[in-house]
Design a protein around this motif. Structure first.
Motif, short mmCIF file in Angstrom:
data_model
loop_
_atom_site.label_atom_id
_atom_site.label_comp_id
_atom_site.label_asym_id
_atom_site.label_seq_id
_atom_site.Cartn_x
_atom_site.Cartn_y
_atom_site.Cartn_z
N ASN A 50 0.80 -1.21 -0.05
CA ASN A 50 -0.15 0.18 -0.02
C ASN A 50 0.86 1.34 0.05
O ASN A 50 0.39 2.41 0.09
CB ASN A 50 -0.87 -0.05 1.07
N ALA A 51 2.06 1.00 -0.30
CA ALA A 51 3.24 2.33 -0.35
C ALA A 51 2.87 2.88 -1.55
O ALA A 51 2.72 2.27 -2.70
CB ALA A 51 4.25 1.90 -0.17
N MET A 52 2.78 4.24 -1.72
CA MET A 52 2.47 5.01 -2.89
C MET A 52 3.30 6.10 -3.17
O MET A 52 3.55 6.83 -2.07
CB MET A 52 0.97 5.20 -3.42
N ILE A 53 3.85 6.70 -4.19
CA ILE A 53 4.29 7.98 -4.43
C ILE A 53 3.39 9.15 -4.79
O ILE A 53 2.68 8.89 -5.67
CB ILE A 53 5.45 7.91 -5.45
N LEU A 54 3.44 10.05 -3.67
CA LEU A 54 2.20 11.00 -4.07
C LEU A 54 3.11 12.04 -4.46
O LEU A 54 4.02 12.99 -3.81
CB LEU A 54 1.67 11.55 -2.62
N SER A 55 2.74 12.91 -5.63
CA SER A 55 3.61 13.89 -6.22
C SER A 55 2.53 15.08 -6.12
O SER A 55 1.46 14.84 -6.39
CB SER A 55 3.97 13.82 -7.69
N THR A 56 3.29 16.24 -5.57
CA THR A 56 2.29 17.71 -5.56
C THR A 56 3.08 18.74 -6.20
O THR A 56 4.09 18.37 -6.53
CB THR A 56 2.10 17.74 -3.88
N VAL A 57 2.35 19.99 -6.48
CA VAL A 57 3.05 20.84 -7.20
C VAL A 57 3.12 21.98 -6.05
O VAL A 57 2.36 22.62 -5.77
CB VAL A 57 2.30 21.22 -8.42
N ALA A 58 4.31 22.49 -5.90
CA ALA A 58 4.55 24.03 -5.32
C ALA A 58 4.05 25.06 -5.88
O ALA A 58 3.83 25.13 -7.20
CB ALA A 58 6.03 23.96 -4.89
N PRO A 59 3.59 26.09 -5.23
CA PRO A 59 3.18 27.43 -5.72
C PRO A 59 4.01 27.66 -6.87
O PRO A 59 3.72 28.47 -7.93
CB PRO A 59 3.20 28.36 -4.74
N ASP A 60 5.28 27.58 -6.90
CA ASP A 60 6.35 27.90 -7.90
C ASP A 60 6.38 26.98 -9.23
O ASP A 60 7.12 27.29 -10.09
CB ASP A 60 7.73 28.40 -7.44
N GLY A 61 5.35 26.15 -9.11
CA GLY A 61 5.42 25.04 -10.06
C GLY A 61 6.11 23.75 -10.19
O GLY A 61 6.29 23.14 -11.00
#
Ligand SMILES: Cc1cc2nc3c(=O)[nH]c(=O)nc-3n(C[C@H](O)[C@H](O)[C@H](O)COP(=O)(O)O)c2cc1C
Length: 161
Positions: A50-61
């Motif tokens: 159940n481990a997964m890589i979560l990617s997000t985007v910072a305000p500077d892109g």
């Protein structure tokens, strides 16, 4: 590292021998397909299925990735728990476009997901929090995620308090 020092990395090679991917074997609904594959990952007893890589985007892109654990599934969403004040929490607050990646190397399989993150209802977060061992509950309170820890003693003192 020079090109020559790097050659042994380039030489790493694996022959993928497990079964391939055939369209007729796939479900029309990707969530149903995910449930089937997740079941196979559980059955194979691989490490942290159940481990997964979560990617997000910072305000500077600029994107940022880290591992989180899948803690629930419904027909249309993947549930995880985190600190809303963490870096990922702040990114999502500003821009809820995220991606998830499950990499099940032992099954020679990856699943890529793109979507939008939303807060789970408070009752669900509370229910999960209460289900955790008490040390984990205290740990979650004691550590400010994504912040520099002044020292180990600082964290241990906060934990005891
Ligand atoms: C195997 C593994 C599972 C993890 N699971 C979670 C999780 O479910 N929730 C979480 O907030 N952090 C989890 N972490 C820690 C995150 O990867 C990350 O270090 C932390 O949440 C801070 O991330 P951020 O500063 O990008 O917000 C996990 C780390 C590992 C190695």
């Amino acid at each position: 590292m020079s090109f020559h020092e790097n050659r042994h990395i380039a030489a790493l090679r694996k022959n993928y021998q497990r079964k391939g991917l055939d369209l007729p074997d796939l479900q029309d609904d990707p969530m149903t397909q995910f449930s089937i594959w997740f079941g196979e990952a559980l059955e194979a007893e691989i490490t942290e299925p159940n481990a997964m890589i979560l990617s997000t985007v910072a305000p500077d892109g600029v994107p940022a990735s880290r591992t989180v654990l899948l803690k629930g599934l419904d027909g249309e969403s993947f549930h995880f728990y985190t600190n809303y004040s963490s870096e990922k929490g702040l990114h999502i607050k500003e821009n809820n476009n995220v991606s998830l990646l499950f990499l099940w190397l032992d099954l020679e399989r990856q699943v890529r997901i793109t979507g939008k993150a939303f807060e789970l209802p408070m009752e669900e977060s509370l229910y999960y929090f209460k289900s955790r061992p008490v040390d984990s509950q205290i740990g979650a309170w004691a550590s400010n995620q994504s912040k520099v820890v002044p020292s180990r003693q600082y964290l241990e003192r906060k934990f005891r308090r």
